[in-house]
Motif scaffolding. Structure first.
Motif, PDB file in Angstrom:
ATOM      1  N   THR A 349       0.858  -1.201   0.000  1.00 24.16           N
ATOM      2  CA  THR A 349       0.000   0.000   0.000  1.00 24.16           C
ATOM      3  C   THR A 349       0.888   1.244   0.000  1.00 24.16           C
ATOM      4  OG1 THR A 349      -0.052   0.173   2.398  1.00 24.16           O
ATOM      5  CG2 THR A 349      -1.788  -1.175   1.348  1.00 24.16           C
ATOM      6  N   LEU A 350       0.301   2.368  -0.431  1.00 23.84           N
ATOM      7  CA  LEU A 350       1.078   3.612  -0.459  1.00 23.84           C
ATOM      8  C   LEU A 350       1.522   3.990   0.955  1.00 23.84           C
ATOM      9  CD1 LEU A 350      -0.862   5.791  -3.074  1.00 23.84           C
ATOM     10  CD2 LEU A 350       0.836   3.991  -3.435  1.00 23.84           C
ATOM     11  N   GLY A 351       0.646   3.756   1.925  1.00 23.68           N
ATOM     12  CA  GLY A 351       0.971   4.085   3.313  1.00 23.68           C
ATOM     13  C   GLY A 351       2.164   3.269   3.808  1.00 23.68           C
ATOM     14  N   ALA A 352       2.172   1.980   3.465  1.00 23.54           N
ATOM     15  CA  ALA A 352       3.274   1.115   3.924  1.00 23.54           C
ATOM     16  C   ALA A 352       4.583   1.539   3.251  1.00 23.54           C
ATOM     17  CB  ALA A 352       2.951  -0.345   3.589  1.00 23.54           C
ATOM     18  N   ILE A 353       4.505   1.898   1.981  1.00 18.78           N
ATOM     19  CA  ILE A 353       5.726   2.330   1.276  1.00 18.78           C
ATOM     20  C   ILE A 353       6.236   3.629   1.913  1.00 18.78           C
ATOM     21  CG2 ILE A 353       6.723   3.040  -0.938  1.00 18.78           C
ATOM     22  CD1 ILE A 353       4.497   1.432  -2.333  1.00 18.78           C
ATOM     23  N   ALA A 354       5.282   4.550   2.202  1.00 23.65           N
ATOM     24  CA  ALA A 354       5.670   5.838   2.790  1.00 23.65           C
ATOM     25  C   ALA A 354       6.339   5.615   4.148  1.00 23.65           C
ATOM     26  CB  ALA A 354       4.441   6.733   2.929  1.00 23.65           C
ATOM     27  N   HIS A 355       5.810   4.687   4.921  1.00 19.66           N
ATOM     28  CA  HIS A 355       6.378   4.408   6.245  1.00 19.66           C
ATOM     29  C   HIS A 355       7.827   3.914   6.107  1.00 19.66           C
ATOM     30  CE1 HIS A 355       6.278   3.514  10.480  1.00 19.66           C
ATOM     31  NE2 HIS A 355       6.789   2.314  10.215  1.00 19.66           N
ATOM     32  N   ALA A 356       8.017   2.941   5.204  1.00 18.95           N
ATOM     33  CA  ALA A 356       9.366   2.396   5.002  1.00 18.95           C
ATOM     34  C   ALA A 356      10.309   3.472   4.468  1.00 18.95           C
ATOM     35  CB  ALA A 356       9.286   1.225   4.018  1.00 18.95           C
ATOM     36  N   LEU A 357       9.780   4.311   3.602  1.00 17.19           N
ATOM     37  CA  LEU A 357      10.610   5.373   3.000  1.00 17.19           C
ATOM     38  C   LEU A 357      11.087   6.334   4.079  1.00 17.19           C
ATOM     39  CD1 LEU A 357      11.469   6.372   0.112  1.00 17.19           C
ATOM     40  CD2 LEU A 357       9.502   7.897   0.193  1.00 17.19           C
ATOM     41  N   ARG A 358      10.173   6.678   4.981  1.00 16.81           N
ATOM     42  CA  ARG A 358      10.544   7.641   6.028  1.00 16.81           C
ATOM     43  C   ARG A 358      11.581   7.034   6.976  1.00 16.81           C
ATOM     44  NH1 ARG A 358       7.851   9.395  11.074  1.00 16.81           N
ATOM     45  NH2 ARG A 358       9.052  11.245  11.660  1.00 16.81           N
ATOM     46  N   GLU A 359      11.420   5.730   7.248  1.00 17.77           N
ATOM     47  CA  GLU A 359      12.409   5.057   8.121  1.00 17.77           C
ATOM     48  C   GLU A 359      13.797   5.103   7.493  1.00 17.77           C
ATOM     49  OE1 GLU A 359      11.247   1.592  10.365  1.00 17.77           O
ATOM     50  OE2 GLU A 359      10.488   3.450  11.296  1.00 17.77           O
ATOM     51  N   ALA A 360      13.828   4.850   6.172  1.00 20.48           N
ATOM     52  CA  ALA A 360      15.121   4.765   5.481  1.00 20.48           C
ATOM     53  C   ALA A 360      15.722   6.143   5.223  1.00 20.48           C
ATOM     54  CB  ALA A 360      14.943   3.995   4.167  1.00 20.48           C
ATOM     55  N   PHE A 361      14.870   7.149   5.029  1.00 20.32           N
ATOM     56  CA  PHE A 361      15.369   8.492   4.669  1.00 20.32           C
ATOM     57  C   PHE A 361      14.803   9.511   5.662  1.00 20.32           C
ATOM     58  CE2 PHE A 361      15.390   5.978   0.787  1.00 20.32           C
ATOM     59  CZ  PHE A 361      16.643   6.238   0.259  1.00 20.32           C
ATOM     60  N   SER A 362      15.094   9.284   6.956  1.00 19.23           N
ATOM     61  CA  SER A 362      14.470  10.120   7.985  1.00 19.23           C
ATOM     62  C   SER A 362      14.967  11.567   7.915  1.00 19.23           C
ATOM     63  CB  SER A 362      14.739   9.539   9.373  1.00 19.23           C
ATOM     64  OG  SER A 362      16.133   9.350   9.503  1.00 19.23           O
ATOM     65  N   ASP A 363      16.193  11.780   7.380  1.00 18.69           N
ATOM     66  CA  ASP A 363      16.677  13.160   7.282  1.00 18.69           C
ATOM     67  C   ASP A 363      15.937  13.914   6.163  1.00 18.69           C
ATOM     68  OD1 ASP A 363      17.811  11.313   5.619  1.00 18.69           O
ATOM     69  OD2 ASP A 363      19.656  12.465   5.299  1.00 18.69           O
ATOM     70  N   ARG A 364      15.386  13.186   5.209  1.00 18.05           N
ATOM     71  CA  ARG A 364      14.689  13.835   4.085  1.00 18.05           C
ATOM     72  C   ARG A 364      13.208  14.064   4.411  1.00 18.05           C
ATOM     73  NH1 ARG A 364      11.842  14.916   0.147  1.00 18.05           N
ATOM     74  NH2 ARG A 364      12.432  14.839  -2.042  1.00 18.05           N
ATOM     75  N   PHE A 365      12.600  13.132   5.163  1.00 19.93           N
ATOM     76  CA  PHE A 365      11.165  13.237   5.453  1.00 19.93           C
ATOM     77  C   PHE A 365      10.975  13.352   6.966  1.00 19.93           C
ATOM     78  CE2 PHE A 365      11.517  10.621   1.577  1.00 19.93           C
ATOM     79  CZ  PHE A 365      10.877  11.464   0.689  1.00 19.93           C
ATOM     80  N   ARG A 366      10.695  14.594   7.416  1.00 22.76           N
ATOM     81  CA  ARG A 366      10.525  14.775   8.860  1.00 22.76           C
ATOM     82  C   ARG A 366       9.190  14.202   9.304  1.00 22.76           C
ATOM     83  NH1 ARG A 366      10.973  20.090   8.913  1.00 22.76           N
ATOM     84  NH2 ARG A 366       9.608  20.211  10.726  1.00 22.76           N
ATOM     85  N   ARG A 367       8.186  14.284   8.402  1.00 23.13           N
ATOM     86  CA  ARG A 367       6.850  13.798   8.787  1.00 23.13           C
ATOM     87  C   ARG A 367       6.433  12.684   7.835  1.00 23.13           C
ATOM     88  NH1 ARG A 367       2.828  18.074   8.134  1.00 23.13           N
ATOM     89  NH2 ARG A 367       3.856  18.193   6.131  1.00 23.13           N
TER      90      ARG A 367
END
Ligand SMILES: C[S@@+](CC[C@H](N)C(=O)[O-])C[C@H]1O[C@@H](n2cnc3c(N)ncnc32)[C@H](O)[C@@H]1O
Length: 384
Positions: A349-367
């Protein structure tokens, strides 16, 4: 990325010369029961006309999100059941049936625009019935020597002098190696227009283009560069021309400036070599010009070698990255895109991808919402 905004689609429809010619061509060529492929349908206007003239089925292909609006317009006009919309690049399209007609307007200022020539060749070879019709059928390129100091000033003046006294010459060199869309007046031509070649979409042709011409100067004038435009034959007997002096069309004319003006006299000759090489998605243009005092064997008053590659603000290591033998590694943006595309391909799902993306690139995505916005953008473009 979308190449056009809605206003441009509106201007296309509001261009009476273009629309009149496409309308006539479709009326001549489409027969009751015809099947039609509309490459780059935009708002769907050419697909609608094809239906009006009796098309049984129109395959309307478009990479831009405008295709959603085209669907709504087709439905509003009771043609939604005859037009099948394909939100992909035409080169990715497979059809169960070959079509009777391929129509497109994927011109830029010139017919050499992005991957237009190979796209049309691909459609002709894979998707058109043998003996089927291509609209446009062919086009001719024209060139003239231009005397337009006011156009030249737009190119060079911002960099020539400034009230702060800085030397901005480096930007001037870039500007002189870029060509622009202009609308030329007949009075701005210092030579007769000469045809320098063309494309016939019924035949196989290379997307690359080369021409060498010698053009006589018709009057004493300050010469500022070259003008280029095209004529199109959409169907037998149905044509339009972008020649200066004709009612202007949306395409306009190309102005290939020289780095500096040249004072020329009637009877001088301008020797010109033009090359356009398709490199990936874009054309690389080169134009060499020599103004010869009097006849062709005389000494040049001036000569220039110009190219759009010299007009790109690229450092030399960036130029190296454009070479065919360059091996590129993914940058952080590429790594993020890969993660999103892999997620989509695996059915996450888009939500699951977004969650994983934020974990991997936390400096790029604060929220989490920022990561989701990034994912939905890529999903809208590459998902279905
Ligand atoms: C100049 S607009 C023409 C729109 C419409 N056909 C008209 O006549 O008003 C060209 C459109 O072609 C689309 N396009 C260009 N090449 C394409 C291709 N190979 N496959 C799908 N769409 C393409 C562009 O995204 C753009 O929306």
């Amino acid at each position: 990325m979308a190449e056009y905004d809605l206003d441009v689609f509106g201007q296309l429809i509001n261009d009476p010369v273009r629309m009149g010619a496409y309308d006539r061509a479709l009326r001549e060529v489409v027969k009751p029961g015809s099947t039609v492929l509309d490459i780059g349908t935009g708002t769907g206007i050419l697909a609608l006309l094809a239906c009006r003239y009796g098309a049984r089925r129109v395959h309307a292909v478009e990479v831009d999100p405008i295709i959603q609006t085209a669907r709504a317009i087709a439905a509003a006009n009771g043609m939604g059941d005859r037009i099948e919309f394909h939100p992909i690049d035409s080169t990715q399209l497979d059809l169960d049936e070959r079509v009777d007609v391929v129509v497109s307007d994927i011109y830029g200022v010139l017919p050499l625009h992005r991957r237009r020539i190979p796209v049309l060749a691909d459609a002709r070879e894979r998707l058109l019935k043998p003996g089927g019709a291509m609209i446009p059928l062919r086009e001719q390129l024209w060139l003239a020597v231009v005397s337009a100091p006011e156009l030249h000033r737009v190119v060079t003046e911002p960099w020539a002098r400034n009230v702060f006294g800085f030397d901005m010459g480096a930007a001037r060199d870039l500007a002189a190696n870029q060509w622009r869309r202009v609308e030329l007046e007949p009075a701005q031509l210092a030579s007769a227009p000469v045809t320098i070649g063309g494309f016939d979409h019924g035949l196989a042709s290379s997307p690359h283009f080369t021409a060498t011409v010698q053009v006589p100067v018709l009057r004493d004038a300050e010469l500022n560069g070259l003008g280029m435009w095209f004529d199109s034959e959409l169907a037998p007997g149905v044509a339009f021309s972008n020649a200066p002096g004709n009612p202007p069309l949306i395409y306009g004319n190309g102005f290939f400036p020289w780095p500096e003006p040249v004072a020329a006299e009637k009877g001088d000759t301008v020797r010109i070599r033009v090359r356009a090489t398709l490199s990936g998605e874009q054309y690389v243009w080169a134009w060499d010009s020599a103004v010869l005092a009097g006849g062709v064997d005389s000494r040049p008053r001036a000569s220039f070698r110009q190219a759009t590659l010299l007009g790109m603000a690229l450092a030399s290591d960036e130029l190296r990255k454009l070479a065919a033998d360059h091996v590129a590694a993914l940058n952080p943006e590429g790594e993020m895109a890969r993660m999103v595309l892999e997620g989509l391909a695996q059915g996450a799902t888009l939500g699951a991808i977004a969650h994983a993306l934020r974990e991997a690139f936390s400096d790029r995505f604060r929220r989490e919402a920022d990561a989701l916005a990034h994912v939905t953008r890529l999903s809208a473009r590459y998902g279905q």
